[in-house]
Design an enzyme around this catalytic site. Sequence first.
Site, PDB file in Angstrom:
ATOM      1  CE  LYS A 300      -4.074  -2.092   2.009  1.00  0.00           C
ATOM      2  NZ  LYS A 300      -5.097  -2.082   3.031  1.00  0.00           N
ATOM      3  CG  ASP A 338      -7.693   0.583   3.333  1.00  0.00           C
ATOM      4  OD1 ASP A 338      -8.624  -0.153   2.991  1.00  0.00           O
ATOM      5  OD2 ASP A 338      -6.492   0.320   3.124  1.00  0.00           O
TER       6      ASP A 338
HETATM    7  O1  LIG Z   1      -7.118  -3.947   3.149  1.00  0.00           O
HETATM    8  C1  LIG Z   1      -7.763  -4.254   2.162  1.00  0.00           C
HETATM    9  C2  LIG Z   1      -8.214  -5.626   1.975  1.00  0.00           C
HETATM   10  C3  LIG Z   1      -7.650  -6.180   0.668  1.00  0.00           C
HETATM   11  O2  LIG Z   1      -6.248  -6.274   0.745  1.00  0.00           O
HETATM   12  C4  LIG Z   1      -8.191  -7.618   0.493  1.00  0.00           C
HETATM   13  O3  LIG Z   1      -7.686  -8.495   1.195  1.00  0.00           O
HETATM   14  O4  LIG Z   1      -9.111  -7.844  -0.297  1.00  0.00           O
HETATM   15  C5  LIG Z   1      -8.032  -5.262  -0.463  1.00  0.00           C
HETATM   16  C6  LIG Z   1      -7.486  -3.866  -0.219  1.00  0.00           C
HETATM   17  O5  LIG Z   1      -7.855  -2.994  -1.254  1.00  0.00           O
HETATM   18  C7  LIG Z   1      -8.046  -3.317   1.076  1.00  0.00           C
HETATM   19  O6  LIG Z   1      -7.520  -2.053   1.348  1.00  0.00           O
END
Ligand SMILES: O=C1C[C@@](O)(C(=O)O)C[C@@H](O)[C@@H]1O
Length: 520
Positions: A300, A338
Amino acid sequence: MGYGGIVRNSTMICVPLMGQSVEKMVSDMFQAKAQGADLVEIRLDYIKNFQPRQDLEILIRDKPLPVIIVYRPKWEGGQYEGDETRRLDALCLARELGADYIDFELKVASDPKGFHNLNYHSNSKTVVSCHVGGMTPSKEDLSHLVARMQSTGANIIKLVTDAVDITDLERIFHLLPHCQVPIIAYSTGDRGLISQLLCPKFGGFLVYGCMEGNSIPGLPTLNSLRQAYKPEFLNADTKIFGLISNPVSHSKGPILHNPAFRHVGYNGIYVPMLVDDLKEFFSVYSSPDFAGFSVGIPYKEAITGYCDEINPLAQSIGAVNTIIRRPSDGKLIGYNTDCEASITAIEDALKARGGPNQESPLTSPLTGKLFVLVGAGGAGRALAFGAKSRGARVVIFDIDYERAKSLAHSVSGEAHRYEEISNFRPEKGAILANATPVGMHPNTDRIPVAEVTLGDYQLVFDSVYTPRKTRLLKEAEVAGAIVVSGVEMFLRQAIGQFNLFTGEEAPEEFMREIIWETFL
Ligand SMILES: O=C1C[C@@](O)(C(=O)O)C[C@@H](O)[C@@H]1O
């Protein structure tokens, strides 16, 4: 016709069967049918003491589905080590007995002397196959190989490579639309999964899937194909969205986004993308077909370096969890869904319980509160900025003290060493948020703070969403705190992503129903 007027394609779902007896093969065929397969691939080389006439008669007479008969020799990665003539005789016998498809290796099919009459008139179709081990060849070499396979007169060709990296698959996708005969092409291994999921978009003949409880690396389960991915609705116009993460298989994104796309009639597919190298990934997957991405652990923060533009909230957080490829110029634009997802989940839970900070509906119930954050990575940064934006005072713990200090500095908060957390007693009414993976499946017995301190918190939030109720949340509930599961944040961030991906309003109630059914 399918959902939203999208026409179904003819892609079939095939299950490879590797039973060690004819009886097992027959029962597996019925099971595969019950689980939604359209055809099965029977690997004769796995049957112990295989008796060609007797066994093939049973297999072909009792088949509930069309079959591809494969008798793979050791020299092509199979189990068969015996005499080559006996092997080819068995394949020809399968053809005489009425098997639907017979697989001959390219080496056999391109040797006119040794080959048992490939163009023999029968109702069986001939699949000419080739498994290229090791590194995936270049696009040019693959095209030459496909031309050679086509020149054998095959009805269908099957090309299999080993995926070392997800970017290897792009060479397979490139190949598919240019083939003049029906083609099965995919890469094996964990990194090959999207070669199965996306091949119908590029014109592949079939998708391989595995039965429940029988997992094979790189193959989706029949259930996920039938419920989530629905390859029969993909076509050349389908937009691809993917979760860039490592690991990635834990994500519930595909079971949420895919049905939601269909619910609103949007022609898209959402797939897990196991990415090892961001730079390589974005340089290879640069086509407009790859329309957007979710970003998961551990990327991220690093991914901000690959975005052409970043929206101001994500910029200030320093973490991106959503990327859109802007259709007008192909530029990658980063967002963070998020932050609002986690903060509104916490606010709504506080509001639902009522509390001292309820003076005005416009004031956040977080205003003035102590917000204790564990974990200063991507998710932690989103929580810290969100809490600060609502007027909370933020205290941060992280195993990397420098990282905690740097985040604390950005939100005018306080950083502490992680070792101090077991003795940290917050003021009454504080909020605790876990933004570390501690407690996540499979290490579900772990907890990021000392249990005795939990009674001091008014609300405890956990960004972990597998399991829905982590040990942290269970203990916090016993201690009397309001608890908010990472599932709620997961759902809300996905709703935000859906809006950005499609430009349409997400079907929130529908998505909520899917999520709660999944996490029951
Ligand atoms: O934290 C998450 C969960 C995630 O990583 C998933 O496991 O689907 C998808 C990401 O975009 C989101 O911010």
